[in-house]
Design a protein around this motif. Structure first.
Motif, PDB file in Angstrom:
ATOM      1  N   ASP A 274       0.809  -1.223   0.000  1.00 64.71           N
ATOM      2  CA  ASP A 274       0.000   0.000   0.000  1.00 64.71           C
ATOM      3  C   ASP A 274       0.843   1.275   0.000  1.00 64.71           C
ATOM      4  OD1 ASP A 274       0.961  -0.188   2.566  1.00 64.71           O
ATOM      5  OD2 ASP A 274      -0.991  -0.106   3.551  1.00 64.71           O
ATOM      6  N   GLN A 275       2.092   1.162  -0.436  1.00 68.10           N
ATOM      7  CA  GLN A 275       2.937   2.335  -0.694  1.00 68.10           C
ATOM      8  C   GLN A 275       3.268   2.338  -2.182  1.00 68.10           C
ATOM      9  OE1 GLN A 275       6.375   2.296   1.926  1.00 68.10           O
ATOM     10  NE2 GLN A 275       5.111   1.897   3.740  1.00 68.10           N
ATOM     11  N   ILE A 276       2.974   3.457  -2.850  1.00 69.59           N
ATOM     12  CA  ILE A 276       3.097   3.532  -4.311  1.00 69.59           C
ATOM     13  C   ILE A 276       4.197   4.509  -4.700  1.00 69.59           C
ATOM     14  CG2 ILE A 276       1.890   4.036  -6.473  1.00 69.59           C
ATOM     15  CD1 ILE A 276       0.807   1.603  -4.935  1.00 69.59           C
ATOM     16  N   GLY A 277       5.034   4.093  -5.674  1.00 72.98           N
ATOM     17  CA  GLY A 277       6.099   4.952  -6.169  1.00 72.98           C
ATOM     18  C   GLY A 277       6.662   4.411  -7.468  1.00 72.98           C
ATOM     19  N   ALA A 278       7.835   4.906  -7.849  1.00 73.78           N
ATOM     20  CA  ALA A 278       8.467   4.487  -9.099  1.00 73.78           C
ATOM     21  C   ALA A 278       9.897   4.024  -8.828  1.00 73.78           C
ATOM     22  CB  ALA A 278       8.477   5.625 -10.115  1.00 73.78           C
ATOM     23  N   PRO A 279      10.162   2.715  -8.882  1.00 71.39           N
ATOM     24  CA  PRO A 279      11.538   2.239  -8.755  1.00 71.39           C
ATOM     25  C   PRO A 279      12.409   2.834  -9.858  1.00 71.39           C
ATOM     26  CG  PRO A 279       9.966   0.421  -8.594  1.00 71.39           C
ATOM     27  CD  PRO A 279       9.205   1.617  -9.073  1.00 71.39           C
ATOM     28  N   THR A 280      13.571   3.342  -9.495  1.00 68.80           N
ATOM     29  CA  THR A 280      14.415   4.040 -10.468  1.00 68.80           C
ATOM     30  C   THR A 280      15.842   3.502 -10.421  1.00 68.80           C
ATOM     31  OG1 THR A 280      13.054   6.028 -10.189  1.00 68.80           O
ATOM     32  CG2 THR A 280      15.173   6.298 -11.274  1.00 68.80           C
ATOM     33  N   TRP A 281      16.287   2.956 -11.526  1.00 68.47           N
ATOM     34  CA  TRP A 281      17.629   2.390 -11.657  1.00 68.47           C
ATOM     35  C   TRP A 281      18.646   3.520 -11.574  1.00 68.47           C
ATOM     36  CZ3 TRP A 281      19.479  -0.283 -16.822  1.00 68.47           C
ATOM     37  CH2 TRP A 281      20.708  -0.920 -16.603  1.00 68.47           C
TER      38      TRP A 281
ATOM     39  N   THR B 241      12.456  10.415 -12.229  1.00 72.80           N
ATOM     40  CA  THR B 241      12.244   9.007 -11.898  1.00 72.80           C
ATOM     41  C   THR B 241      11.882   8.259 -13.172  1.00 72.80           C
ATOM     42  OG1 THR B 241       9.849   9.151 -11.514  1.00 72.80           O
ATOM     43  CG2 THR B 241      11.289   9.649  -9.650  1.00 72.80           C
ATOM     44  N   ALA B 242      11.971   6.939 -13.100  1.00 72.46           N
ATOM     45  CA  ALA B 242      11.467   6.117 -14.197  1.00 72.46           C
ATOM     46  C   ALA B 242       9.963   6.346 -14.313  1.00 72.46           C
ATOM     47  CB  ALA B 242      11.764   4.644 -13.927  1.00 72.46           C
ATOM     48  N   SER B 243       9.401   6.070 -15.476  1.00 73.39           N
ATOM     49  CA  SER B 243       7.958   6.224 -15.659  1.00 73.39           C
ATOM     50  C   SER B 243       7.234   4.990 -15.132  1.00 73.39           C
ATOM     51  CB  SER B 243       7.624   6.465 -17.130  1.00 73.39           C
ATOM     52  OG  SER B 243       8.024   5.359 -17.914  1.00 73.39           O
ATOM     53  N   GLY B 244       5.930   5.095 -15.043  1.00 80.62           N
ATOM     54  CA  GLY B 244       5.140   4.003 -14.486  1.00 80.62           C
ATOM     55  C   GLY B 244       5.096   4.080 -12.977  1.00 80.62           C
TER      56      GLY B 244
ATOM     57  N   TYR C 172       1.876   7.448  -0.927  1.00 84.23           N
ATOM     58  CA  TYR C 172       1.887   7.700  -2.374  1.00 84.23           C
ATOM     59  C   TYR C 172       2.959   8.747  -2.647  1.00 84.23           C
ATOM     60  CZ  TYR C 172      -0.113   8.075  -7.087  1.00 84.23           C
ATOM     61  OH  TYR C 172      -0.324   8.020  -8.457  1.00 84.23           O
ATOM     62  N   SER C 173       4.055   8.336  -3.271  1.00 85.35           N
ATOM     63  CA  SER C 173       5.162   9.279  -3.487  1.00 85.35           C
ATOM     64  C   SER C 173       5.607   9.299  -4.946  1.00 85.35           C
ATOM     65  CB  SER C 173       6.350   8.937  -2.576  1.00 85.35           C
ATOM     66  OG  SER C 173       6.853   7.649  -2.857  1.00 85.35           O
ATOM     67  N   LEU C 174       4.665   9.062  -5.849  1.00 81.05           N
ATOM     68  CA  LEU C 174       4.989   9.104  -7.270  1.00 81.05           C
ATOM     69  C   LEU C 174       5.341  10.541  -7.677  1.00 81.05           C
ATOM     70  CD1 LEU C 174       4.963   7.056  -9.666  1.00 81.05           C
ATOM     71  CD2 LEU C 174       2.733   8.015 -10.280  1.00 81.05           C
ATOM     72  N   LEU C 175       6.408  10.701  -8.449  1.00 75.54           N
ATOM     73  CA  LEU C 175       6.854  12.026  -8.901  1.00 75.54           C
ATOM     74  C   LEU C 175       6.577  12.201 -10.385  1.00 75.54           C
ATOM     75  CD1 LEU C 175      10.344  12.276  -7.117  1.00 75.54           C
ATOM     76  CD2 LEU C 175       8.111  13.034  -6.280  1.00 75.54           C
ATOM     77  N   ASP C 176       6.116  13.368 -10.745  1.00 71.67           N
ATOM     78  CA  ASP C 176       5.845  13.717 -12.137  1.00 71.67           C
ATOM     79  C   ASP C 176       7.122  14.304 -12.744  1.00 71.67           C
ATOM     80  OD1 ASP C 176       5.081  15.007 -14.528  1.00 71.67           O
ATOM     81  OD2 ASP C 176       3.062  15.397 -13.783  1.00 71.67           O
ATOM     82  N   SER C 177       7.657  13.648 -13.784  1.00 72.24           N
ATOM     83  CA  SER C 177       8.921  14.082 -14.400  1.00 72.24           C
ATOM     84  C   SER C 177       8.722  14.837 -15.713  1.00 72.24           C
ATOM     85  CB  SER C 177       9.831  12.866 -14.640  1.00 72.24           C
ATOM     86  OG  SER C 177      10.138  12.208 -13.441  1.00 72.24           O
TER      87      SER C 177
ATOM     88  N   GLY D  73      14.416  17.584 -22.878  1.00 79.54           N
ATOM     89  CA  GLY D  73      14.151  16.638 -23.949  1.00 79.54           C
ATOM     90  C   GLY D  73      14.441  15.193 -23.611  1.00 79.54           C
ATOM     91  N   LEU D  74      14.391  14.850 -22.323  1.00 76.31           N
ATOM     92  CA  LEU D  74      14.697  13.489 -21.896  1.00 76.31           C
ATOM     93  C   LEU D  74      13.429  12.665 -21.737  1.00 76.31           C
ATOM     94  CD1 LEU D  74      17.383  14.250 -19.163  1.00 76.31           C
ATOM     95  CD2 LEU D  74      17.755  13.632 -21.553  1.00 76.31           C
ATOM     96  N   ILE D  75      13.407  11.489 -22.328  1.00 81.32           N
ATOM     97  CA  ILE D  75      12.290  10.568 -22.190  1.00 81.32           C
ATOM     98  C   ILE D  75      12.705   9.475 -21.214  1.00 81.32           C
ATOM     99  CG2 ILE D  75      10.768   8.951 -23.380  1.00 81.32           C
ATOM    100  CD1 ILE D  75      11.224  10.598 -25.925  1.00 81.32           C
ATOM    101  N   LEU D  76      12.056   9.430 -20.063  1.00 75.61           N
ATOM    102  CA  LEU D  76      12.450   8.492 -19.022  1.00 75.61           C
ATOM    103  C   LEU D  76      11.740   7.159 -19.219  1.00 75.61           C
ATOM    104  CD1 LEU D  76      12.326  11.097 -16.162  1.00 75.61           C
ATOM    105  CD2 LEU D  76      14.349  10.170 -17.259  1.00 75.61           C
ATOM    106  N   PRO D  77      12.482   6.055 -19.280  1.00 73.47           N
ATOM    107  CA  PRO D  77      11.901   4.745 -19.577  1.00 73.47           C
ATOM    108  C   PRO D  77      11.051   4.204 -18.431  1.00 73.47           C
ATOM    109  CG  PRO D  77      14.215   4.524 -19.027  1.00 73.47           C
ATOM    110  CD  PRO D  77      13.936   5.999 -19.085  1.00 73.47           C
ATOM    111  N   ASP D  78      10.240   3.204 -18.736  1.00 72.60           N
ATOM    112  CA  ASP D  78       9.394   2.571 -17.748  1.00 72.60           C
ATOM    113  C   ASP D  78      10.241   1.765 -16.755  1.00 72.60           C
ATOM    114  OD1 ASP D  78       6.415   1.667 -17.177  1.00 72.60           O
ATOM    115  OD2 ASP D  78       7.672  -0.127 -17.047  1.00 72.60           O
ATOM    116  N   TRP D  79       9.819   1.739 -15.510  1.00 72.26           N
ATOM    117  CA  TRP D  79      10.602   1.070 -14.467  1.00 72.26           C
ATOM    118  C   TRP D  79      10.758  -0.429 -14.733  1.00 72.26           C
ATOM    119  CZ3 TRP D  79       8.934  -2.929 -11.383  1.00 72.26           C
ATOM    120  CH2 TRP D  79       7.566  -3.185 -11.322  1.00 72.26           C
ATOM    121  N   GLU D  80       9.734  -1.053 -15.293  1.00 75.48           N
ATOM    122  CA  GLU D  80       9.826  -2.492 -15.562  1.00 75.48           C
ATOM    123  C   GLU D  80      10.850  -2.790 -16.660  1.00 75.48           C
ATOM    124  OE1 GLU D  80       5.943  -4.899 -14.903  1.00 75.48           O
ATOM    125  OE2 GLU D  80       5.330  -2.988 -15.792  1.00 75.48           O
ATOM    126  N   ARG D  81      10.911  -1.910 -17.667  1.00 72.59           N
ATOM    127  CA  ARG D  81      11.895  -2.090 -18.729  1.00 72.59           C
ATOM    128  C   ARG D  81      13.313  -1.943 -18.176  1.00 72.59           C
ATOM    129  NH1 ARG D  81      12.475   1.560 -24.245  1.00 72.59           N
ATOM    130  NH2 ARG D  81      14.030   0.250 -25.252  1.00 72.59           N
TER     131      ARG D  81
END
Length: 298
Positions: free
Chosen positions: A183-190, A223-226, A269-274, A282-290
């Motif tokens: 129940d904690q939501i965020g974006a794992p970022t490599w 952060t990574a997307s997703g 809930y700590s998702l960040l909007d990038s 001009g950076l496109i941040l990839p999905d966290w699962e990818r």
């Protein structure tokens, strides 16, 4: 460009030392370096100005931090010294020699009460000592007037150091059941994505990096997307990990934060909007699962 880099043994610093090599001369400083001219301990504030003035870099990049979220609750003074006072001292020394600064912060500056991604305009309200010290570091840098870039990121992982990914892989060999908060939501970022994005931003400077960041710098989310929960992150790790035969793990069980109390409160809930980072650089941040699949070789 001469780049002074801290925290090179950490997840982000280790990657930065490699991605920045094609951009300029990278000079690593830290606590355990034999050369006295390169010794800079963020817990020893007097070493900061001396080292920076000795090296005279064009750019200082500071991924070093006190990151033990729960331990910070019992070491608030040390966490504040490393995460807030030291970055302020770095910014002051950078301003004196005409250098620019890049620093990293965290999603834990927010209280997690939103149900949509946080933007740079949202009001911070940290709920633990770690988040409070990181926010104080942001404010210290901004108050100095040095050209700066602060990049807030989240749930950083890699195959180095201490992080959630390595903890899960270790526990899978030790336990038949692992219980993970769902129940904690965020974006794992490599950490590599953070370093590569940083290098690409620096490489965009047409000339003087200080002039570039004076015009284009400020506070950005990176952060990574997703999005996912810690349980969703753990599930993906085990689905992608090729070493399934080595596991003792039989069950991965989702639980609530109340079922797994910790000394430090975490935002739900700590998702960040990038988007601002993408629009400005001009950076496109990839999905966290990818990213996770690339790291685990799948």
């Amino acid at each position: 460009m001469k780049i002074l880099l801290t925290g090179v043994t950490g997840q982000v610093g280790w990657e930065l030392q490699r991605t920045l090599m094609t951009i300029g001369e990278v000079i690593a400083v830290g606590r355990n370096i034999n050369n006295p001219n390169l010794q800079m301990d963020l817990a020893q504030i007097d070493t900061i100005s001396r080292t920076i003035k000795e090296i005279k870099p064009d750019l200082i990049i500071n991924p070093a931090a006190y990151t033990a979220v729960d331990k910070a609750e019992t070491e608030p003074e040390l966490a504040m010294k490393i995460n807030a006072i030291a970055p302020g001292a770095i910014a002051e020394a950078a301003k004196e020699i005409g250098a620019a600064m890049i620093h990293y912060s965290t999603d834990y500056v927010f209280d997690g009460k939103k149900n949509t991604a946080y933007t740079e305009l949202d009001e911070p309200n940290p709920q633990n000592i770690y988040g409070k010290t990181k926010l104080a570091g942001e404010q210290a840098i901004a108050s100095v007037g040095v050209p700066y870039l602060i990049l807030r990121t989240s749930w950083v992982y890699s195959l180095r150091g201490k992080n959630f990914l390595l903890t899960m892989l270790r526990l899978a060999q030790e336990r038949e059941e692992i219980k993970v908060v769902d129940d904690q939501i965020g974006a794992p970022t490599w950490s590599r994505i953070i370093a590569e994005a940083t290098a690409q931003i620096v490489a965009q400077a047409p000339g003087n990096i200080s002039d570039f960041l004076a015009n284009r710098g400020g506070l950005y989310h990176l952060t990574a997307s997703g999005k996912t929960s810690w349980y969703g992150f753990a599930k993906a790790i085990f689905e992608l990990d090729e070493k399934k035969s080595d596991r003792k793990l039989q069950r991965l069980t989702p639980i609530t934060s109340q079922e797994y109390p910790t000394p430090a409160s975490r935002p739900a809930y700590s998702l960040l909007d990038s988007q601002q980072l993408s629009q400005s650089f001009g950076l496109i941040l990839p999905d966290w699962e990818r990213c996770l699949a690339l790291l685990l070789g799948r």
